[in-house]
Design an enzyme around this catalytic site. Sequence first.
Site, short mmCIF file in Angstrom:
data_model
loop_
_atom_site.label_atom_id
_atom_site.label_comp_id
_atom_site.label_asym_id
_atom_site.label_seq_id
_atom_site.Cartn_x
_atom_site.Cartn_y
_atom_site.Cartn_z
N HIS A 28 54.59 25.98 39.45
CA HIS A 28 55.14 26.16 40.80
C HIS A 28 56.66 26.35 40.75
CE1 HIS A 28 55.11 25.37 45.25
NE2 HIS A 28 56.35 25.03 44.97
N GLU A 29 57.33 25.41 40.10
CA GLU A 29 58.80 25.48 40.08
C GLU A 29 59.29 26.64 39.22
OE1 GLU A 29 60.22 23.78 42.27
OE2 GLU A 29 58.59 22.38 42.70
N GLU A 37 58.57 30.85 48.58
CA GLU A 37 57.32 30.13 48.33
C GLU A 37 56.24 31.07 47.83
OE1 GLU A 37 57.64 26.93 48.57
OE2 GLU A 37 55.59 26.15 48.53
N HIS A 82 59.53 29.61 41.42
CA HIS A 82 60.82 29.65 42.14
C HIS A 82 61.95 30.08 41.21
CE1 HIS A 82 59.61 27.94 45.99
NE2 HIS A 82 59.16 26.82 45.46
#
Lengths: 503, 503
Positions: free
Chosen positions: B269-270, B299, B273
């Site tokens: 997830h990170e 997102e 980003h």
Amino acid sequence: LTIIAVVATNITDPWNEFVSWTGTLADLNGTGALLGWDRETGMPPRGAQTRARQMGTIAGLHHREMVRPDIDDVLAALGQASLDAEQTRAVAVATRARRRAMRMPESLVRELSEARSRCVTVWLEARPRADYPAFAEALRAVVALKRQEAQAVGDGGEPYDALLEEFEPGLRAKDLEPIFADLRARIAPLVAAAHDVPPAPDLSGRVWPAAAQVALAHDLGALVGFDASGGMIALSAHPFTSSPGFGDVRFSTRVNEADPVGNILAVMHEAGHALYEQGFPERYARGVLLDAPSLGAHESQSRFWENHIGRTAGFWRHIAPLLRAHFPEAMVDLEPQALFQRASSVQPSLIRVDADEVTYNLHIALRFEIELALIRGDLDVDELPTAWDDRMHEMLGVRPPSAADGVMQDIHWAEGLIGYFPTYTIGNLYAAQLAETADATLGGLEAAIEAGRFTEILAFMRDRVHCHGRDRDTPEMMRAATGKDLSADALVGHLSRVVQPPS
Amino acid sequence: LTIIAVVATNITDPWNEFVSWTGTLADLNGTGALLGWDRETGMPPRGAQTRARQMGTIAGLHHREMVRPDIDDVLAALGQASLDAEQTRAVAVATRARRRAMRMPESLVRELSEARSRCVTVWLEARPRADYPAFAEALRAVVALKRQEAQAVGDGGEPYDALLEEFEPGLRAKDLEPIFADLRARIAPLVAAAHDVPPAPDLSGRVWPAAAQVALAHDLGALVGFDASGGMIALSAHPFTSSPGFGDVRFSTRVNEADPVGNILAVMHEAGHALYEQGFPERYARGVLLDAPSLGAHESQSRFWENHIGRTAGFWRHIAPLLRAHFPEAMVDLEPQALFQRASSVQPSLIRVDADEVTYNLHIALRFEIELALIRGDLDVDELPTAWDDRMHEMLGVRPPSAADGVMQDIHWAEGLIGYFPTYTIGNLYAAQLAETADATLGGLEAAIEAGRFTEILAFMRDRVHCHGRDRDTPEMMRAATGKDLSADALVGHLSRVVQPPS
């Protein structure tokens, strides 16, 4: 197009306005400290360019805040207000800093910033080639601008004092000249006598793992009283201490797997700085007085813990169990005395940052004499290498093979830091005076060290030095703490015992 | 006393003035990001109080810089200048942000800041006790002030849009309402069908050492293309990504020694980003366009790497050798398929941050409906718990045993973040559209994942999304990237395959 802004000032609570103003300045200082800390301890390499701009922006906003025109009214109103002693002192310190900032023409700030940045770039590039002429051209611009700065911010008289004042308020060149002369004269025979000291033992073949050295750094911090809930310890190329804000004091060290002594002395040095900042009173948080009164005062703390504790035989005996626990293999058949001898060996050498405790101050005396002459206009930048090498030979009996190991060894002058070097020796002088006082107060300092009575030693420093923050200038604080004015006596006495230990 | 300042403006190069102004804003943003990053990943606990003040000071200086009166002339001069498309866009984005900032009365900024700070404090204290009445009293003030803010910064019309605009420029409540209604209707049967999915296997008794999980995080970062020379990976209580400046993009993760899946999905997830920010063009450094055009766009990247890569069977087969290398003991007799099942299991639950991929968007739909009604004035703060619990039961078939696990579970509303929740689902919608396009472009996304063709996947995203920075609004960028407008179709299609994998 012309904009006319009309601001009506109506200051009902000038002390509150003052606290808000200096709080903003403190926040910007702390933020700048974090930007710098992170740059040295974590920032990825590709972030460097933007970080430099950020640090410039924060410094610029700090300057803009410092010279905010409406603060004149606040300070004027405070002049009429009834303030207690600490408030009065805070106003005086802030006013002094503001006056200095306002006296610097914006054009000079910009030219200096550019000249320093250029000179550091040239230094980085020219030093490996020992290309002094290239460096001299960039340094000449910095020196000329620093002389203009001295003119702009000083009150007439000795121009060097105007530069020294930034780092060491309350001390003047005329105070320092006789002390350095005295030091030179009395240290020379000690250096000669040091030839009789047995050479430090060879450690080759032993490995001191990096992870164990980092763990030891934390243990040593805890041993001397560093509060990890209000700080941290990291690694960086050059050890340093920084406080991004109250309750947050950080220091770094470096490790060499072939030799544990450098890390241990770096930890003691930086922990000295860090303990000082952790000892400032909480009521000074975000305030003007949350600082040391001078760099010399700060350095007195690092040198006290490094030299008067870290370089004693008692200290190495006390930490022997720690060393054996962290380095079970490297410590086989090794007495702590051998490491002590490495920490305290004396040997004239060319490079200041590698110098031992005895010859170190001669490196500073040399720089002080040269920069004083530069700012007075008695020495030209072209004459620096000759002046340097001759003095080096005269004081230490060694002559640099090239400018890289001579006049070009430090980054300070390229960065415009003139009037800064003496604070290293001022720190050594005060550290020795404090150690003398601690010795008397604690009934023998080395015995207290060997017994691990670090809580008592720290309490002594908290009481005499740390608790004051910046509530008075250094000479006054140190006179009260040690009963004496600044002189070479205590340091020379200490160095004599280093060279010829009492049997 | 009256001060009259006369400033003659004479703007010869308005573009340079603009770049200098927005560069200062960028430096302050980056500095604020570092203050926040350090607070979560390193700062000692005793530094918290001063750090909060520093972050407030930097935010205040950012606001002061944003509304600097002389910028009006710069923007006016730029209106007459000949600018290229990127310059024109940068001026438009900065003008929009400045207009918003200038429309906020200073009194409202201060009241909101105080009300939010108070509400967070109350929330922290009241949530464990599930004391909704105490929380409601503080929340009512925040909601009232957010409605004032919507009034102040909006252009009339739907007040919620004025809040949404801050996080998702270019989208309106009227666009979102039918999409959320569609999602609710089409996800409900998927949740019912998920009961047939076999339960995730039990991992109890296996230990996944923290140090190995951190090493794995670095390996996964490298695998998907995270450039460690322009970033770093750390640990924090709540994983997040932050960029203190160009060339410096950092993300954090957390590790649980009883279960490796949370860390791996957090890293994916990170890293999503972080890869996005590392893909911004270098010419945007310190500029207005060095950002995502919206939170939903940001997102979309994290959800793409987490859900469309990290929650596929192919991914777990591809990283099986890495898992066996880092966890030789825990992986004994364990197939990667078992970890995949844990990563992709579906089960209605009360807490959003623990929700699976399918039910997650129902948690957001619920929040969107409620905050829309709050801002429109159709729902009172007192009615929140009933509204929440009824919708929860209706959508997910579960009912919170107390407000602590219901309406009080998130910090967002206490922090004044209203109009923020929808961006999570907008990210999911765009991620699914991008995955559909990637699937077609790469000849099968899951095959590319299993074969480890992450360079190609990243190149696809660099080309369609990352390279744009903020050079256009999200709807326009995503239409060009996926050929479609925002809708529930792609996400529902994806979630159907999660619940009933194609055999």
